[in-house]
Design a protein around this motif. Structure first.
Motif, PDB file in Angstrom:
ATOM      1  N   UNK A 228      11.548 -25.746  -8.826  1.00 13.01           N
ATOM      2  CA  UNK A 228      11.511 -26.120  -7.411  1.00 13.01           C
ATOM      3  C   UNK A 228      11.301 -24.928  -6.472  1.00 13.01           C
ATOM      4  N   UNK A 229      11.209 -23.722  -7.011  1.00 15.06           N
ATOM      5  CA  UNK A 229      11.031 -22.539  -6.164  1.00 15.06           C
ATOM      6  C   UNK A 229      10.001 -21.620  -6.785  1.00 15.06           C
ATOM      7  N   UNK A 230       9.292 -20.907  -5.963  1.00 13.41           N
ATOM      8  CA  UNK A 230       8.335 -19.920  -6.448  1.00 13.41           C
ATOM      9  C   UNK A 230       9.107 -18.628  -6.707  1.00 13.41           C
ATOM     10  N   UNK A 231       9.932 -18.672  -7.789  1.00 11.90           N
ATOM     11  CA  UNK A 231      10.795 -17.554  -8.114  1.00 11.90           C
ATOM     12  C   UNK A 231      10.958 -17.490  -9.621  1.00 11.90           C
ATOM     13  N   UNK A 232      10.966 -16.288 -10.173  1.00 13.68           N
ATOM     14  CA  UNK A 232      11.159 -16.113 -11.614  1.00 13.68           C
ATOM     15  C   UNK A 232      12.606 -16.422 -11.972  1.00 13.68           C
ATOM     16  N   UNK A 233      12.806 -17.146 -13.070  1.00 14.94           N
ATOM     17  CA  UNK A 233      14.155 -17.537 -13.485  1.00 14.94           C
ATOM     18  C   UNK A 233      15.046 -16.333 -13.748  1.00 14.94           C
ATOM     19  N   UNK A 234      14.534 -15.319 -14.418  1.00 16.93           N
ATOM     20  CA  UNK A 234      15.337 -14.145 -14.779  1.00 16.93           C
ATOM     21  C   UNK A 234      14.996 -12.922 -13.934  1.00 16.93           C
ATOM     22  N   UNK A 235      14.316 -13.113 -12.827  1.00 19.48           N
ATOM     23  CA  UNK A 235      13.918 -11.999 -11.978  1.00 19.48           C
ATOM     24  C   UNK A 235      12.623 -11.361 -12.468  1.00 19.48           C
ATOM     25  N   UNK A 236      12.039 -10.531 -11.632  1.00 19.17           N
ATOM     26  CA  UNK A 236      10.828  -9.788 -11.986  1.00 19.17           C
ATOM     27  C   UNK A 236      11.218  -8.323 -12.119  1.00 19.17           C
ATOM     28  N   UNK A 237      11.377  -7.883 -13.352  1.00 12.36           N
ATOM     29  CA  UNK A 237      11.848  -6.536 -13.624  1.00 12.36           C
ATOM     30  C   UNK A 237      10.679  -5.612 -13.954  1.00 12.36           C
ATOM     31  N   UNK A 238      10.562  -4.535 -13.186  1.00 15.40           N
ATOM     32  CA  UNK A 238       9.593  -3.473 -13.454  1.00 15.40           C
ATOM     33  C   UNK A 238      10.248  -2.139 -13.140  1.00 15.40           C
ATOM     34  N   UNK A 239       9.634  -1.093 -13.641  1.00 19.17           N
ATOM     35  CA  UNK A 239      10.132   0.252 -13.357  1.00 19.17           C
ATOM     36  C   UNK A 239       9.141   0.916 -12.411  1.00 19.17           C
TER      37      UNK A 239
ATOM     38  N   UNK B 258       0.831  -1.209   0.000  1.00 17.21           N
ATOM     39  CA  UNK B 258       0.000   0.000   0.000  1.00 17.21           C
ATOM     40  C   UNK B 258       0.866   1.260   0.000  1.00 17.21           C
ATOM     41  N   UNK B 259       1.913   1.274   0.792  1.00 16.15           N
ATOM     42  CA  UNK B 259       2.786   2.447   0.864  1.00 16.15           C
ATOM     43  C   UNK B 259       3.506   2.681  -0.459  1.00 16.15           C
ATOM     44  N   UNK B 260       4.037   1.619  -1.052  1.00 15.96           N
ATOM     45  CA  UNK B 260       4.739   1.756  -2.334  1.00 15.96           C
ATOM     46  C   UNK B 260       3.782   2.235  -3.413  1.00 15.96           C
ATOM     47  N   UNK B 261       2.582   1.635  -3.479  1.00 14.02           N
ATOM     48  CA  UNK B 261       1.635   2.007  -4.536  1.00 14.02           C
ATOM     49  C   UNK B 261       1.043   3.402  -4.351  1.00 14.02           C
ATOM     50  N   UNK B 262       1.125   3.963  -3.131  1.00 17.18           N
ATOM     51  CA  UNK B 262       0.695   5.352  -2.933  1.00 17.18           C
ATOM     52  C   UNK B 262       1.638   6.325  -3.635  1.00 17.18           C
ATOM     53  N   UNK B 263       2.894   5.928  -3.748  1.00 16.61           N
ATOM     54  CA  UNK B 263       3.906   6.845  -4.278  1.00 16.61           C
ATOM     55  C   UNK B 263       4.424   6.482  -5.667  1.00 16.61           C
ATOM     56  N   UNK B 264       4.194   5.245  -6.116  1.00 16.62           N
ATOM     57  CA  UNK B 264       4.744   4.802  -7.397  1.00 16.62           C
ATOM     58  C   UNK B 264       3.725   3.983  -8.190  1.00 16.62           C
ATOM     59  N   UNK B 265       3.872   4.010  -9.519  1.00 13.69           N
ATOM     60  CA  UNK B 265       3.133   3.130 -10.420  1.00 13.69           C
ATOM     61  C   UNK B 265       4.152   2.173 -11.010  1.00 13.69           C
ATOM     62  N   UNK B 266       3.857   0.878 -11.004  1.00 10.71           N
ATOM     63  CA  UNK B 266       4.758  -0.114 -11.570  1.00 10.71           C
ATOM     64  C   UNK B 266       4.455  -0.253 -13.057  1.00 10.71           C
ATOM     65  N   UNK B 267       5.474  -0.059 -13.897  1.00  7.83           N
ATOM     66  CA  UNK B 267       5.304  -0.152 -15.348  1.00  7.83           C
ATOM     67  C   UNK B 267       6.362  -1.099 -15.908  1.00  7.83           C
ATOM     68  N   UNK B 268       6.061  -1.763 -17.028  1.00  8.98           N
ATOM     69  CA  UNK B 268       7.063  -2.647 -17.634  1.00  8.98           C
ATOM     70  C   UNK B 268       8.289  -1.857 -18.095  1.00  8.98           C
ATOM     71  N   UNK B 269       9.431  -2.542 -18.142  1.00  8.34           N
ATOM     72  CA  UNK B 269      10.657  -1.927 -18.650  1.00  8.34           C
ATOM     73  C   UNK B 269      11.274  -2.850 -19.702  1.00  8.34           C
ATOM     74  N   UNK B 270      12.480  -2.533 -20.165  1.00  7.39           N
ATOM     75  CA  UNK B 270      13.119  -3.325 -21.216  1.00  7.39           C
ATOM     76  C   UNK B 270      13.353  -4.775 -20.796  1.00  7.39           C
ATOM     77  N   UNK B 271      13.633  -5.019 -19.532  1.00  9.97           N
ATOM     78  CA  UNK B 271      13.944  -6.373 -19.046  1.00  9.97           C
ATOM     79  C   UNK B 271      12.704  -7.161 -18.615  1.00  9.97           C
ATOM     80  N   UNK B 272      11.529  -6.559 -18.645  1.00  3.86           N
ATOM     81  CA  UNK B 272      10.314  -7.230 -18.194  1.00  3.86           C
ATOM     82  C   UNK B 272      10.000  -8.424 -19.087  1.00  3.86           C
TER      83      UNK B 272
END
Length: 136
Positions: free
Chosen positions: A120-131, A97-111
């Motif tokens: 075996x893990x609940x994790x993205x292979x190449x990370x979760x990239x947003x701006x 809630x605090x982050x979304x009050x101040x920022x909007x998450x948008x896709x970037x080049x690495x998204x």
């Protein structure tokens, strides 16, 4: 059937059988420790249609009422579930809630959409990239 010694370690729950029991063709002897992989349960296509797709509607009260209560157990289940569950959930809500009050998450080049998850893990292979774009 009763169990003791529930320990949630990362992505699994360990239970020690307190009596001999048969589950299908599997015989579990008293004292034997059984490890249940929460990640495998959370990705089981017999429980979750298209399990790799993010679908928040899976967690509505109506959807929860239609499936087994142990189909989703991010903090373990029963009387020995994670003692910090409510605090962790509240902290996550406050941070988001605090982050979304101040920022909007948008896709970037690495998204990468949709993200490719590790097996075996609940994790993205190449990370979760947003701006994080500041709000006005």
């Amino acid at each position: 059937m009763q169990y003791v010694n529930c320990v949630c370690v990362y992505d699994s729950i360990n239970r020690e059988a307190v009596e001999d029991v048969e589950v299908g063709r599997l015989k579990i002897k008293k004292g034997f420790t059984v490890m249940v992989s929460c990640g495998d349960v959370h990705r089981d296509p017999q429980i979750w249609p298209d399990p790799e797709t993010f679908d928040p509607l899976r967690h509505t009260p109506e959807a929860r009422a239609e499936r087994h209560p142990f189909a989703f157990m991010p903090f373990g289940m029963g009387p020995r579930n994670c003692i910090g569950m409510r605090l962790a959930q509240q902290e996550v809500r406050m941070v988001v809630a605090t982050v979304l009050q101040h920022f909007t998450l948008v896709p970037c080049e690495k998204t990468v959409n949709p993200p490719k998850l590790m097996k075996m893990r609940m994790q993205a292979e190449d990370g979760l990239w947003v701006k994080f774009q500041p709000r006005d």
